[in-house]
Scaffold this active site. Structure first.
Site, mmCIF file in Angstrom:
data_model
loop_
_atom_site.group_PDB
_atom_site.id
_atom_site.type_symbol
_atom_site.label_atom_id
_atom_site.label_comp_id
_atom_site.label_asym_id
_atom_site.label_seq_id
_atom_site.Cartn_x
_atom_site.Cartn_y
_atom_site.Cartn_z
ATOM 1 N N GLU A 118 0.790 -1.224 0.000
ATOM 2 C CA GLU A 118 0.000 0.000 0.000
ATOM 3 C C GLU A 118 0.831 1.287 0.000
ATOM 4 O OE1 GLU A 118 -4.055 -1.773 2.039
ATOM 5 O OE2 GLU A 118 -2.926 -0.256 3.136
ATOM 6 N N GLU A 167 -5.641 -8.247 0.389
ATOM 7 C CA GLU A 167 -6.328 -7.827 1.615
ATOM 8 C C GLU A 167 -7.768 -7.483 1.278
ATOM 9 O OE1 GLU A 167 -4.657 -4.709 4.046
ATOM 10 O OE2 GLU A 167 -2.610 -5.464 3.766
#
Length: 443
Positions: A167, A352
């Site tokens: 991320e 995720e």
């Protein structure tokens, strides 16, 4: 759960994900200080000033935690390796205790028939490097490449796949422009540099991995579905800019060697000198792409603000404990969009996807029906994306355990396993049992 393994292609991987600082207990095993330790120690940054010193004590309890994965009929475990645990000063002297821990961890994963999916960096910048500017320093790519060599030299022969970073939007924009995560800056110049340097660090790490002959190398990006809050031109422009900052900045750089012009206009004058020369390093082939997805936002123009001058409006959809709208169609949107516009037939993994809820243990059990539905609906969204041509190869729930949820401390629970932070007792939730039952089918 309204699916079984038979609904997915042969070899489809089901797993759960965690991150080092969030579960291991950073006070153990000779790990060095990170910018999260100092960020949390600063008043007002983190819920109750909580940090990851103990977390879930995964450092000592990893065998039991891996048993939970195996007993849930999972195929893989996505974990991260802490830079500051391996190199306490970020450079120089290696912490052998840290390397030994990850050595034991990978062996234990394999011993249970699970596939180790490693992420090199999940947000724990060593404090000594943060002192030098961290992600704003032009040398950070080299530092990260050196860390890559050290850790992969120990465990690279046994991992199934490796991601460079997790991320990068959170690493760069959330942390340097919005200031919500460590190092907590709110500076557009620092942001522009971090947004570029995190991509460059990915590129340098990929070069190091390729030089080692490492196979199955990729990156994990988070995607947030930005939709116009209404039918106005200004709302459409706001959604496009948000999409550019959050989503396109990273995937375009990696797959096309360009940055969105709408974002460069805002960063004009703040980008590192000669940034264009780095794009060839950033834009090199990857073997797979990790897709993290949680929610959508309805965007409109904020006329009272400076660039990017956008804001998120209230969403009428049901919300999670993070006040995030539950929108499974957003996951299907990104999986199909990425396949069509950016990566073609490249393997995609949902690395995720999960939700926070206010979970309590009652009579030795945790009922979490909202999470059961959430998991089911998002896995089915991935299945729908496959039917439309996306080459989705796996799905990892976030997270295996309740854990240290960064600025929210231990207040938000994402796990399918409840953790009592006082006793470290683990209690699998109803969602864990439902998922285990679904995954046992046709195994």
């Amino acid at each position: 759960m309204n699916f079984t393994r038979a609904d997915f292609p042969d070899g489809f991987v089901f797993g759960a994900a965690t991150a080092a600082y969030q579960i291991e207990g950073h006070s153990f095993g000779g790990a060095g200080s990170t910018h999260w330790d100092t960020f949390a120690a600063t008043q007002g940054n983190v819920f109750k000033a909580q940090d990851g010193a103990i977390a879930c004590d995964h450092y000592h309890k990893f065998e039991d935690d891996l048993d939970l994965l195996k007993d849930a009929n999972m195929d893989a475990y996505r974990f991260s390796t802490s830079w500051a645990r391996v190199l306490p000063e970020g450079r120089g002297q290696v912490n052998q205790e840290g390397l030994d821990f990850y050595d034991r961890l990978v062996d234990a994963i394999l011993a249970r028939g699970l596939k180790p999916f490693q992420t090199l960096y999940h947000w724990e910048m060593p404090s000594a490097l943060a002192d030098l500017g961290g992600w704003t320093n032009p040398n950070v790519g080299k530092w990260f490449g050196d860390f890559t060599d050290v850790i992969m030299g120990r465990i690279g022969d046994r991992v199934e796949a490796v991601a460079t970073l997790n991320e990068p939007w959170c690493v760069a924009f959330l942390s340097h422009y919005l200031g919500h995560h460590a190092p907590g800056q709110r500076d557009i110049r620092a942001t522009a540099r971090a947004m570029h340097h995190v991509n460059l660090a990915h590129g340098v790490a990929m070069e190091r991995l390729r030089a080692r002959g490492q196979k199955n190398c990729g990156i994990v990006l988070n995607f947030d579905y930005a939709q116009p809050a209404n039918d106005s031109d200004s709302a459409r422009a706001a959604a496009d800019l948000q999409d550019g900052i959050f989503n396109r900045w990273f995937i375009e750089a990696i797959t096309k060697g360009t940055y969105p012009e709408v974002v460069l206009q805002g960063f004009e004058g703040h980008m590192p000198k000669g940034w264009e020369d780095d794009m060839a390093v950033i834009n090199q082939p990857i073997d797979w792409l990790g897709v993290n997805y949680y929610t959508r936002h309805l965007m409109s123009e904020d006329v009272s603000a400076v660039w990017p001058a956008v804001k998120s409006e209230d969403d009428p959809l049901p919300k999670t404990g993070m006040d995030w709208a539950i929108y499974p169609d957003g996951l299907k949107h990104f999986l199909t969009r990425l396949s069509k516009d950016y990566v073609g037939d490249m393997p995609l993994y949902v690395t995720e996807n999960g939700m926070a809820w206010d979970d309590d243990v009652v009579d030795g059990a945790v009922a979490d029906p909202v999470r059961e539905s959430f998991v089911n609906d998002h896995i089915l969204a991935a299945k729908d994306a496959i039917s439309e041509g996306a080459n989705v190869k796996g799905f990892f729930y976030w997270s295996l355990l309740d854990n240290y949820e960064w600025a929210f401390g231990y207040d938000k629970r994402f796990g399918i396993v409840h953790v009592d932070y006082e006793t470290q007792v683990r209690t699998p939730k109803a969602s864990y049992h439902a998922l285990a039952t679904a995954l046992r089918s046709n195994r």
